[in-house]
Write a protein that holds these residues in place. Structure first.
Motif, PDB file in Angstrom:
ATOM      1  N   GLY A 516       0.816  -1.206   0.000  1.00 38.72           N
ATOM      2  CA  GLY A 516       0.000   0.000   0.000  1.00 38.72           C
ATOM      3  C   GLY A 516       0.849   1.255   0.000  1.00 38.72           C
ATOM      4  O   GLY A 516       2.086   1.206  -0.028  1.00 38.72           O
ATOM      5  N   ARG A 517       0.164   2.380   0.032  1.00 39.75           N
ATOM      6  CA  ARG A 517       0.863   3.672  -0.027  1.00 39.75           C
ATOM      7  C   ARG A 517       0.462   4.528   1.168  1.00 39.75           C
ATOM      8  O   ARG A 517      -0.708   4.603   1.537  1.00 39.75           O
ATOM      9  CB  ARG A 517       0.514   4.389  -1.339  1.00 39.75           C
ATOM     10  CG  ARG A 517       1.020   5.829  -1.429  1.00 39.75           C
ATOM     11  CD  ARG A 517       0.870   6.387  -2.830  1.00 39.75           C
ATOM     12  NE  ARG A 517      -0.470   6.283  -3.343  1.00 39.75           N
ATOM     13  CZ  ARG A 517      -1.433   7.185  -3.095  1.00 39.75           C
ATOM     14  NH1 ARG A 517      -1.189   8.209  -2.307  1.00 39.75           N
ATOM     15  NH2 ARG A 517      -2.637   7.026  -3.634  1.00 39.75           N
ATOM     16  N   LEU A 518       1.450   5.179   1.773  1.00 35.70           N
ATOM     17  CA  LEU A 518       1.223   6.089   2.891  1.00 35.70           C
ATOM     18  C   LEU A 518       1.927   7.409   2.608  1.00 35.70           C
ATOM     19  O   LEU A 518       3.132   7.434   2.366  1.00 35.70           O
ATOM     20  CB  LEU A 518       1.751   5.482   4.195  1.00 35.70           C
ATOM     21  CG  LEU A 518       1.766   6.410   5.413  1.00 35.70           C
ATOM     22  CD1 LEU A 518       0.343   6.772   5.837  1.00 35.70           C
ATOM     23  CD2 LEU A 518       2.521   5.760   6.577  1.00 35.70           C
ATOM     24  N   ASP A 519       1.165   8.500   2.612  1.00 30.95           N
ATOM     25  CA  ASP A 519       1.728   9.835   2.411  1.00 30.95           C
ATOM     26  C   ASP A 519       1.292  10.732   3.562  1.00 30.95           C
ATOM     27  O   ASP A 519       0.123  10.701   3.983  1.00 30.95           O
ATOM     28  CB  ASP A 519       1.235  10.450   1.095  1.00 30.95           C
ATOM     29  CG  ASP A 519       1.704   9.666  -0.120  1.00 30.95           C
ATOM     30  OD1 ASP A 519       2.888   9.286  -0.147  1.00 30.95           O
ATOM     31  OD2 ASP A 519       0.879   9.422  -1.018  1.00 30.95           O
ATOM     32  N   VAL A 520       2.213  11.524   4.078  1.00 37.36           N
ATOM     33  CA  VAL A 520       1.898  12.502   5.121  1.00 37.36           C
ATOM     34  C   VAL A 520       2.231  13.881   4.567  1.00 37.36           C
ATOM     35  O   VAL A 520       3.382  14.147   4.184  1.00 37.36           O
ATOM     36  CB  VAL A 520       2.700  12.221   6.409  1.00 37.36           C
ATOM     37  CG1 VAL A 520       2.373  13.270   7.470  1.00 37.36           C
ATOM     38  CG2 VAL A 520       2.401  10.823   6.936  1.00 37.36           C
ATOM     39  N   VAL A 521       1.213  14.747   4.521  1.00 36.73           N
ATOM     40  CA  VAL A 521       1.357  16.064   3.901  1.00 36.73           C
ATOM     41  C   VAL A 521       1.125  17.141   4.952  1.00 36.73           C
ATOM     42  O   VAL A 521       0.072  17.159   5.605  1.00 36.73           O
ATOM     43  CB  VAL A 521       0.340  16.244   2.753  1.00 36.73           C
ATOM     44  CG1 VAL A 521       0.462  17.637   2.148  1.00 36.73           C
ATOM     45  CG2 VAL A 521       0.539  15.163   1.697  1.00 36.73           C
ATOM     46  N   GLN A 522       2.097  18.032   5.119  1.00 33.74           N
ATOM     47  CA  GLN A 522       1.926  19.150   6.053  1.00 33.74           C
ATOM     48  C   GLN A 522       1.495  20.381   5.271  1.00 33.74           C
ATOM     49  O   GLN A 522       2.056  20.707   4.230  1.00 33.74           O
ATOM     50  CB  GLN A 522       3.210  19.439   6.823  1.00 33.74           C
ATOM     51  CG  GLN A 522       3.032  20.520   7.886  1.00 33.74           C
ATOM     52  CD  GLN A 522       4.180  20.561   8.883  1.00 33.74           C
ATOM     53  OE1 GLN A 522       5.184  19.870   8.699  1.00 33.74           O
ATOM     54  NE2 GLN A 522       4.034  21.349   9.932  1.00 33.74           N
ATOM     55  N   ALA A 523       0.472  21.059   5.791  1.00 35.18           N
ATOM     56  CA  ALA A 523      -0.082  22.227   5.114  1.00 35.18           C
ATOM     57  C   ALA A 523      -0.058  23.427   6.043  1.00 35.18           C
ATOM     58  O   ALA A 523      -0.030  23.294   7.266  1.00 35.18           O
ATOM     59  CB  ALA A 523      -1.515  21.947   4.667  1.00 35.18           C
ATOM     60  N   ASP A 524      -0.106  24.609   5.423  1.00 31.67           N
ATOM     61  CA  ASP A 524      -0.246  25.835   6.189  1.00 31.67           C
ATOM     62  C   ASP A 524      -1.633  25.845   6.825  1.00 31.67           C
ATOM     63  O   ASP A 524      -2.616  25.376   6.232  1.00 31.67           O
ATOM     64  CB  ASP A 524      -0.071  27.047   5.282  1.00 31.67           C
ATOM     65  CG  ASP A 524      -0.192  28.339   6.056  1.00 31.67           C
ATOM     66  OD1 ASP A 524       0.747  28.666   6.793  1.00 31.67           O
ATOM     67  OD2 ASP A 524      -1.256  29.004   5.926  1.00 31.67           O
ATOM     68  N   GLY A 525      -1.728  26.380   8.044  1.00 36.01           N
ATOM     69  CA  GLY A 525      -2.985  26.346   8.780  1.00 36.01           C
ATOM     70  C   GLY A 525      -4.165  26.888   8.014  1.00 36.01           C
ATOM     71  O   GLY A 525      -5.244  26.300   7.988  1.00 36.01           O
ATOM     72  N   GLU A 526      -3.990  28.032   7.360  1.00 32.75           N
ATOM     73  CA  GLU A 526      -5.108  28.652   6.657  1.00 32.75           C
ATOM     74  C   GLU A 526      -5.459  27.902   5.377  1.00 32.75           C
ATOM     75  O   GLU A 526      -6.561  28.033   4.854  1.00 32.75           O
ATOM     76  CB  GLU A 526      -4.772  30.105   6.330  1.00 32.75           C
ATOM     77  CG  GLU A 526      -4.574  30.969   7.585  1.00 32.75           C
ATOM     78  CD  GLU A 526      -4.241  32.403   7.230  1.00 32.75           C
ATOM     79  OE1 GLU A 526      -4.117  32.696   6.012  1.00 32.75           O
ATOM     80  OE2 GLU A 526      -4.098  33.216   8.148  1.00 32.75           O
ATOM     81  N   ALA A 527      -4.526  27.110   4.876  1.00 31.28           N
ATOM     82  CA  ALA A 527      -4.752  26.403   3.610  1.00 31.28           C
ATOM     83  C   ALA A 527      -5.035  24.924   3.816  1.00 31.28           C
ATOM     84  O   ALA A 527      -4.930  24.131   2.884  1.00 31.28           O
ATOM     85  CB  ALA A 527      -3.527  26.580   2.708  1.00 31.28           C
ATOM     86  N   LEU A 528      -5.421  24.552   5.045  1.00 31.58           N
ATOM     87  CA  LEU A 528      -5.620  23.135   5.356  1.00 31.58           C
ATOM     88  C   LEU A 528      -6.677  22.504   4.447  1.00 31.58           C
ATOM     89  O   LEU A 528      -6.444  21.453   3.849  1.00 31.58           O
ATOM     90  CB  LEU A 528      -6.027  22.960   6.814  1.00 31.58           C
ATOM     91  CG  LEU A 528      -6.357  21.527   7.247  1.00 31.58           C
ATOM     92  CD1 LEU A 528      -5.127  20.643   7.173  1.00 31.58           C
ATOM     93  CD2 LEU A 528      -6.948  21.517   8.666  1.00 31.58           C
ATOM     94  N   THR A 529      -7.842  23.135   4.331  1.00 34.64           N
ATOM     95  CA  THR A 529      -8.918  22.526   3.533  1.00 34.64           C
ATOM     96  C   THR A 529      -8.553  22.502   2.054  1.00 34.64           C
ATOM     97  O   THR A 529      -8.922  21.553   1.339  1.00 34.64           O
ATOM     98  CB  THR A 529     -10.238  23.277   3.741  1.00 34.64           C
ATOM     99  OG1 THR A 529     -10.057  24.655   3.411  1.00 34.64           O
ATOM    100  CG2 THR A 529     -10.713  23.169   5.191  1.00 34.64           C
ATOM    101  N   LEU A 530      -7.819  23.517   1.578  1.00 35.57           N
ATOM    102  CA  LEU A 530      -7.394  23.513   0.180  1.00 35.57           C
ATOM    103  C   LEU A 530      -6.386  22.401  -0.079  1.00 35.57           C
ATOM    104  O   LEU A 530      -6.425  21.734  -1.117  1.00 35.57           O
ATOM    105  CB  LEU A 530      -6.779  24.876  -0.185  1.00 35.57           C
ATOM    106  CG  LEU A 530      -7.751  26.068  -0.216  1.00 35.57           C
ATOM    107  CD1 LEU A 530      -6.990  27.359  -0.500  1.00 35.57           C
ATOM    108  CD2 LEU A 530      -8.832  25.829  -1.262  1.00 35.57           C
TER     109      LEU A 530
END
Length: 646
Positions: A516-530
């Protein structure tokens, strides 16, 4: 076979028999509907006799009634699932067929008695498990494993509890067990009934197509809320109150409250009949009351016996006086206004809502019935802060509805079904388990769950305790720990949480070749939903379902972000299921029991923080992380829980 069933003419001696026959034929025709997504058979067995059997979802005959396909539930089909080189069970060759939308795409053979042939992992099984899915849960009839088959075919009188890690197929096993029981014990269970109980409507919608696909269309599906829904649920309890109302000790408090309705006689019963009056002294009436209370029957059943018992006492006096009364005289005395009024004064009819309203409104009443069971502090927790003036104005909570169900059973026996399949059982309180147990008091149950996935404040820590509350003490507990659905990369990531929330529980093992595949993506707080919408946009390019599991508080925000990207989707809720989209937004509290090809989990730390305590929060996150069949993407702006980074 379907056309033959529909062509049968209904001939019966009376309208009721005709209606029952028509219903039976209708259900039979419905069970024979074509399923364009599959074939009539998925396997073949060649035995050490000249016989060859094709195995399918249902029994199929030719025009002469000879079998073309053997139902997977038939005894001779057992070898398809359990035969091995160590124990071939008379099988020379086992053939599995690969299927795609009703077409056979491949086949592979195992020569079980050929010593030169080595064991190898079935590619067809692996491809079937990993085949992309959109819509409801599929049956696993073609891929049932030996340890699963043993559970499926356990006897009708056997209650079995399955402790299953994520992806071990425990839900599918429970549903296939229901189908097998209806096949093997149809006469008994078609009369007494089979019921599936799930955690919410979204879950029931997800699993709702499995039994019809196996030809079983007469199985009920419900939630625990619907099971006990005798009143509208308009109130909520504080966690502390809800936990206490779910405590098994409340059963004794309620029992006392019900039987306290039986009065003590202070005057004799005097029955005028003709020119004479017959007198039953108070002490003798008291003995009759005590005997009825001690019989172990329900309150209403004993109440209905009382006039006859009083009339019998009068009858005995008549006989001692030299009369020769018969049963008609006793019935006449029992129906007389004097006896009925006297009996009603001693043994009044009860209403469950009135009893519970009195308990929760009046400290003196609660103290009387909870003496020696609940502490004074616990009694204060149970009492309403602002008691409603009448039972009709009460805003009952879900926990109250469970108590009302218990009271109703003390008053009048709850009808029992033949078999109950209870899924996600680890989340039920002792009083909820008692409510389920009443529905299978004369039948058996299949109890499914995972202690590590318990996310309620009253979640069980022991299956032995749960089975005790269910009324099935000593039942067998079977452990499934081979993961077929969740790939290794995902299960190993989620398993980091286990030592912190369920110490001592074994780590499930993925048996899939594909990690399987596992990805962890960190986003800017204000752009979380985007960022979450961008992750989903990458997933929809491939076939298969996509679950976007988010904290309940941001469901709308994530839905808006997906809409802004032009990604069509459904939203699953606790009260409904909408599983016909490729993409579904799933509140974290609804995710239990669901599965998707690929899952995007948004803001794990918020999912943990939304629960009453960290342990429950980690269990909720464990559930969320283990919904993926092929790939998991974690999108976060806040730091991940420390347990995932260690």
């Amino acid at each position: 076979m379907r056309e033959q069933t529909l062509s049968l003419k209904i001939q019966a001696h009376d309208p009721i028999s005709a209606e029952n026959l028509a219903r039976t034929l209708h259900l039979r025709a419905a069970s024979l509907q074509d399923d364009p997504s599959t074939t009539l058979f998925f396997g073949r067995l060649d035995t050490d006799t000249p016989e060859r059997f094709y195995i399918g979802r249902r029994h199929v005959t030719d025009d002469h009634g000879d079998p073309l396909v053997i139902d997977w539930r038939a005894r001779m089909s057992t070898a398809f699932y359990r035969a091995s080189r160590a124990e071939p069970m008379g099988v020379v060759l086992r053939r599995r067929f690969g299927l795609d939308h009703g077409a056979i795409t491949a086949y592979e053979d195992e020569h079980l008695q050929d010593r030169a042939e080595h064991d190898s992992r079935s590619q067809i099984l692996a491809e079937e498990i990993e085949r992309p899915r959109v819509g409801p849960m599929r049956d696993i009839v073609a891929t049932i494993q030996p340890e699963q088959d043993e559970i499926v075919r356990a006897g009708a009188d056997t209650t079995i509890c399955v402790q299953g890690a994520p992806g071990t197929g425990k839900t599918a096993v429970g549903l296939h067990r229901a189908a097998w029981l209806l096949y093997a014990f149809r006469d008994k269970l078609s009369r007494s009934g089979v019921l599936v109980i799930g955690p919410n409507r979204a879950f029931l919608e997800h699993i709702g197509a499995v039994l019809p696909a196996l030809g079983e269309v007469a199985v009920g599906h419900t939630t625990i809320e619907e099971l006990v829904a005798s009143v509208p649920i308009r109130g909520t309890d504080h966690t502390e109150t809800a936990v206490l109302k779910g405590d098994a000790r409340l059963a004794e408090v309620l029992r006392r409250a019900v039987w306290s309705g039986v009065g003590r006689p202070t005057e004799a019963l005097v029955v005028p009949r003709g020119s004479r009056k017959w007198r039953v002294p108070a002490y003798e009436v008291a003995e009759i009351l005590d005997e009825l209370v001690a019989r172990g029957v329900r309150y209403d059943a004993a109440r209905q016996m009382l006039p006859q018992r009083l009339a019998h006492a009068v009858l005995l006096q008549m006989e001692r006086a030299g009369d020769s009364p018969d049963d008609r005289v006793q019935d006449s005395v029992a129906r007389s206004a004097v006896v009925k009024k006297y009996a009603a004064g001693l043994w009044p009819a009860l209403d469950a809502k009135a009893v519970l309203w009195s308990l929760l409104s009046d400290p003196a009443v609660l103290a009387e019935h909870a003496d020696g069971i609940l502490t004074e502090d616990e009694q204060r927790i149970l009492l309403w802060d602002n008691p409603p003036r009448t039972k009709g104005s009460a805003k009952w909570s879900l926990a109250d509805a469970v108590l009302l169900d218990e009271l109703a059973d003390h008053i009048s026996r709850t009808p029992s079904l033949g078999h109950v399949v209870l899924d996600e059982a680890q989340d039920l309180s002792p009083m909820q388990l008692r409510a389920v147990g009443r529905r299978c008091s004369t039948g058996a149950a299949t109890v499914l769950g995972d202690i590590a996935q318990g996310t309620t404040p009253w979640a069980t820590g022991s299956w032995e305790q749960s089975l005790e509350h269910l009324g099935k003490p000593g039942s067998h507990v079977e452990v499934l720990d081979r993961g077929f659905r969740v790939p290794a990369a995902v299960i190993e990531y989620a398993a980091r949480l286990l030592p912190h929330m369920a110490p001592g529980l074994g780590v499930p093992v993925s048996v899939r070749d594909n990690p399987g595949r596992l990805d962890v993506v960190q986003a800017d707080g204000e752009a979380l939903t985007l960022a979450a919408a961008d992750a989903v946009a990458q997933e929809v390019a491939e076939p298969g379902s996509v679950g976007v599991i988010v904290p309940d508080a941001i469901v709308s925000a994530v839905s808006d972000a997906l809409q802004g990207k032009g990604i069509g989707h459904g939203i699953l809720g606790a009260d409904h299921g909408d599983i016909d989209h490729q993409v579904d937004v799933v509140p974290a509290t609804v995710a239990k029991g669901l599965e998707f090809d690929r899952v995007v989990v948004v803001e794990p730390s918020a999912i943990v923080a939304a629960e009453p305590d960290e342990r429950t929060g980690l269990r909720r996150l464990y559930v969320v992380l283990t919904r993926a069949v092929s790939a998991l993407t974690v999108v976060h702006s806040a730091p991940l829980p420390a347990q995932l980074t260690s």
